[in-house]
Design a protein around this motif. Structure first.
Motif, PDB file in Angstrom:
ATOM      1  N   GLY A   1       0.380  -1.586   0.312  1.00  0.00           N
ATOM      2  CA  GLY A   1      -0.209  -0.397  -0.082  1.00  0.00           C
ATOM      3  C   GLY A   1       0.805   1.548   0.119  1.00  0.00           C
ATOM      4  O   GLY A   1       0.394   2.417  -0.663  1.00  0.00           O
ATOM      5  N   THR A   2       1.948   0.518   0.796  1.00  0.00           N
ATOM      6  CA  THR A   2       2.729   2.288   1.118  1.00  0.00           C
ATOM      7  C   THR A   2       2.713   2.539  -0.997  1.00  0.00           C
ATOM      8  O   THR A   2       3.368   4.252  -1.065  1.00  0.00           O
ATOM      9  CB  THR A   2       4.323   2.211   1.416  1.00  0.00           C
ATOM     10  OG1 THR A   2       3.738   1.142   3.171  1.00  0.00           O
ATOM     11  CG2 THR A   2       4.655   3.472   1.854  1.00  0.00           C
TER      12      THR A   2
ATOM     13  N   LYS B   1      -5.083  -6.587   6.891  1.00  0.00           N
ATOM     14  CA  LYS B   1      -6.402  -5.075   5.916  1.00  0.00           C
ATOM     15  C   LYS B   1      -7.589  -5.817   5.786  1.00  0.00           C
ATOM     16  O   LYS B   1      -7.924  -7.526   5.752  1.00  0.00           O
ATOM     17  CB  LYS B   1      -6.398  -4.538   4.771  1.00  0.00           C
ATOM     18  CG  LYS B   1      -4.556  -4.114   5.316  1.00  0.00           C
ATOM     19  CD  LYS B   1      -5.571  -2.893   5.436  1.00  0.00           C
ATOM     20  CE  LYS B   1      -4.529  -1.078   6.429  1.00  0.00           C
ATOM     21  NZ  LYS B   1      -3.497  -1.005   5.880  1.00  0.00           N
TER      22      LYS B   1
ATOM     23  N   ASP C   1      -6.767   7.265   0.175  1.00  0.00           N
ATOM     24  CA  ASP C   1      -5.677   7.050   0.860  1.00  0.00           C
ATOM     25  C   ASP C   1      -6.126   5.793   1.068  1.00  0.00           C
ATOM     26  O   ASP C   1      -6.899   6.118   2.479  1.00  0.00           O
ATOM     27  CB  ASP C   1      -4.818   7.347   2.662  1.00  0.00           C
ATOM     28  CG  ASP C   1      -4.195   6.414   2.896  1.00  0.00           C
ATOM     29  OD1 ASP C   1      -4.848   4.392   2.540  1.00  0.00           O
ATOM     30  OD2 ASP C   1      -3.419   5.869   4.105  1.00  0.00           O
TER      31      ASP C   1
ATOM     32  N   ALA D   1      -5.885   3.279   1.631  1.00  0.00           N
ATOM     33  CA  ALA D   1      -5.819   1.728   1.868  1.00  0.00           C
ATOM     34  C   ALA D   1      -6.822   0.387   3.657  1.00  0.00           C
ATOM     35  O   ALA D   1      -6.367  -0.177   3.165  1.00  0.00           O
ATOM     36  CB  ALA D   1      -4.201   1.980   2.716  1.00  0.00           C
ATOM     37  N   GLU D   2      -7.761   1.037   4.281  1.00  0.00           N
ATOM     38  CA  GLU D   2      -8.276   0.733   5.004  1.00  0.00           C
ATOM     39  C   GLU D   2      -9.612   0.737   4.576  1.00  0.00           C
ATOM     40  O   GLU D   2     -10.748  -0.142   5.480  1.00  0.00           O
ATOM     41  CB  GLU D   2      -7.913   1.368   6.227  1.00  0.00           C
ATOM     42  CG  GLU D   2      -6.607   1.721   6.649  1.00  0.00           C
ATOM     43  CD  GLU D   2      -7.071   1.640   8.188  1.00  0.00           C
ATOM     44  OE1 GLU D   2      -7.616   2.916   8.740  1.00  0.00           O
ATOM     45  OE2 GLU D   2      -5.731   2.953   8.757  1.00  0.00           O
TER      46      GLU D   2
ATOM     47  N   SER E   1      -4.292  -0.963   0.219  1.00  0.00           N
ATOM     48  CA  SER E   1      -3.668  -1.794   0.819  1.00  0.00           C
ATOM     49  C   SER E   1      -3.678  -3.574   1.281  1.00  0.00           C
ATOM     50  O   SER E   1      -5.057  -3.211   1.411  1.00  0.00           O
ATOM     51  CB  SER E   1      -3.154  -1.321   2.309  1.00  0.00           C
ATOM     52  OG  SER E   1      -2.170  -2.733   3.111  1.00  0.00           O
TER      53      SER E   1
HETATM   54  C1  LIG Z   1      -1.976  -0.525   5.735  1.00  0.00           C
HETATM   55  C2  LIG Z   1      -1.936   0.804   5.499  1.00  0.00           C
HETATM   56  C3  LIG Z   1      -0.991   2.077   4.205  1.00  0.00           C
HETATM   57  C4  LIG Z   1       0.482   1.580   3.778  1.00  0.00           C
HETATM   58  O1  LIG Z   1      -0.064   0.022   3.593  1.00  0.00           O
HETATM   59  P1  LIG Z   1       0.789  -1.251   3.669  1.00  0.00           P
HETATM   60  O2  LIG Z   1       0.105  -2.265   2.106  1.00  0.00           O
HETATM   61  O3  LIG Z   1       1.335  -1.849   4.504  1.00  0.00           O
HETATM   62  O4  LIG Z   1       2.373  -0.524   2.811  1.00  0.00           O
HETATM   63  C5  LIG Z   1      -1.457   3.069   4.060  1.00  0.00           C
HETATM   64  N1  LIG Z   1      -2.626   3.883   5.008  1.00  0.00           N
HETATM   65  C6  LIG Z   1      -2.663   3.465   5.673  1.00  0.00           C
HETATM   66  C7  LIG Z   1      -3.625   4.773   6.090  1.00  0.00           C
HETATM   67  C8  LIG Z   1      -2.762   1.943   6.487  1.00  0.00           C
HETATM   68  O5  LIG Z   1      -3.653   1.715   6.846  1.00  0.00           O
END
Ligand SMILES: *Cc1c(COP(=O)(O)O)cnc(C)c1O
Length: 405
Positions: free
Chosen positions: A91-92, A233, A204, A206-207, A228
């Motif tokens: 995700g990063t 997740k 973002d 990711a969540e 992510s």
């Molecule tokens: C998990 C997460 C990321 C990064 O994801 P990774 O896959 O761990 O690199 C970025 N932003 C938020 C808010 C996250 O919870």
């Protein structure tokens, strides 16, 4: 606008505060069928994970080539209503690429909420930018668009198409809203502010895979978004992420940049710029595809768990289970218990009581501007982010904790 009580209020007579032992009893009631210690969030593999991963191994296509990457990307794009998804190794790096694709350049500032996982800010630095921390509100946990507008009115200059910070002289290029714990940010309002100031928006998400904002999927609310698939997740590939975009040309550019800018050819190695190895291996995509097929049942289970917690805590004084704003339908990635008043001592007591009893409760993240590498970064006043950090306890939220009755 969010109103936050002063810390003193919890000590004032008559303001009942939460009782850690009572919280433990209620959590145990919600998780009565689950033996042993309970982690904050864990995956389960109850779909076709074994079949797809074995298929990869049998075929020997475990690395960057193979059919599962494309199948996973298509399924992600369909699920989120995006034009295209590009699967990547975390995700990063998905966030880093999104920022670069949005045009963030060296020494540009990017507006990042102070209350987020550190990866949101790190990705800005990896893209060459400087995180500039902004305030959140306590009805969404996300960026407070009204406060951001007044702040930018006071510190920013519009110069042709750019937005320049008066304080630092640097360009403010973009804003990075985060759907914290899966709760959608009020994106319409934020997109308006971004338009007014000429800022690019990168989500973002990711969540927030599976979360809806006014019926639209998180990850499709800005031209570029990152997901992510880390182990904690809602959908996991072991480790991984994805770039979502509404623009097919940007998707093509993302594919090129993530595969060392290799010119497609049957055998020749020719590369025409310095790029990255950020692609997701086929074996991870196989796991992810099977996980994604289970998403609806995972979301239903997480919603059941969240409503059990809501019932269990509804008559306890001094705290409540966080509920979505009316425009939002969260994926309930992590359930948040929110103290009405910030109280670091009580928060610590609750965390100790629950963790001593084998319940993997966690606080929210330490706000970004309080981390050593970011304490000198530009920022707004951040009382709500600071207050929330002293009020939130995340409770175990795995889907398997609330199996179908
Ligand atoms: C998990 C997460 C990321 C990064 O994801 P990774 O896959 O761990 O690199 C970025 N932003 C938020 C808010 C996250 O919870």
């Amino acid at each position: 606008m969010a109103v936050t009580a002063a810390p003193e209020r919890s000590q004032s007579p008559g303001a009942p505060s939460a009782d850690p032992r009572e919280i433990l009893i209620r959590v145990r009631e919600c998780l009565a069928d689950i033996p042993g210690n309970i982690a904050l969030h864990e995956p389960r593999f109850r779909g076709r994970e074994r079949e797809y991963v074995s298929d990869c191994i049998d075929s020997t296509w475990v690395s960057y080539f193979g059919a599962y990457v494309a199948r996973f990307e298509t399924a992600l794009a369909e699920r989120t209503g995006s034009t295209a998804a590009v699967a990547v190794s975390s995700g990063t790096v998905a966030l880093q690429l999104c920022l670069q694709l949005a045009g963030v350049e060296r020494d540009d500032e990017v507006l990042v909420p102070a209350l987020t996982f550190v990866a949101s800010a790190n990705a800005v630095v990896h893209a060459g930018g400087i995180p500039h921390f902004v305030e959140v509100d306590d009805t969404t946990f996300g960026i407070d668009a009204d406060k951001l507008r007044s702040y930018l009115e006071s510190i920013a200059l519009r110069r042709s198409a750019s937005c320049i910070s008066r304080a630092t002289g640097r360009r403010i290029a973009a804003v990075l809203p985060v759907h914290v714990f899966g709760h959608p940010v009020d994106m319409d309002e934020l997109n308006r502010v971004a338009d007014e100031f000429g800022l690019k928006v990168v989500e973002d998400a990711a969540e927030a895979l599976g979360s809806l904002y006014k019926g639209r999927a998180c990850g499709s609310l800005a031209p570029l978004a990152a997901l992510s698939f880390n182990g904690n997740k809602v959908v996991t590939t072991g480790g991984g992420g994805a770039i979502l975009t509404s623009d097919p040309q940007i998707a093509e550019r993302a594919r090129k940049l993530t595969t060392t800018a290799k010119r497609p050819h049957r055998w020749a190695f020719a590369h025409d710029e310095v790029a990255y190895n950020f692609r997701l291996p086929n074996i991870n995509a196989a796991l992810g595809l099977a996980q994604l097929e289970m998403l609806d049942s995972v979301l239903a289970a997480k919603k059941r768990l969240w409503s059990r917690y809501c019932d269990a805590f509804k008559d306890l004084p001094g705290l409540s289970v966080f509920r979505d704003a009316p425009f939002a339908e969260s994926n309930h990635w992590l359930v948040a218990l929110v103290l009405h008043d910030p109280n670091p001592v009580l928060l610590e007591e609750i965390l100790v009581t629950l963790n001593d009893a084998g319940i993997g409760a966690r606080p929210a993240w330490k706000p970004m501007h309080q981390l050593p590498m970011y304490e000198r970064n530009p920022r707004m006043q951040l009382p709500v982010a600071e207050s929330l950090a002293a009020r939130i306890v995340n409770l175990p939220s795995s889907a398997f904790l609330a199996p179908e009755p």
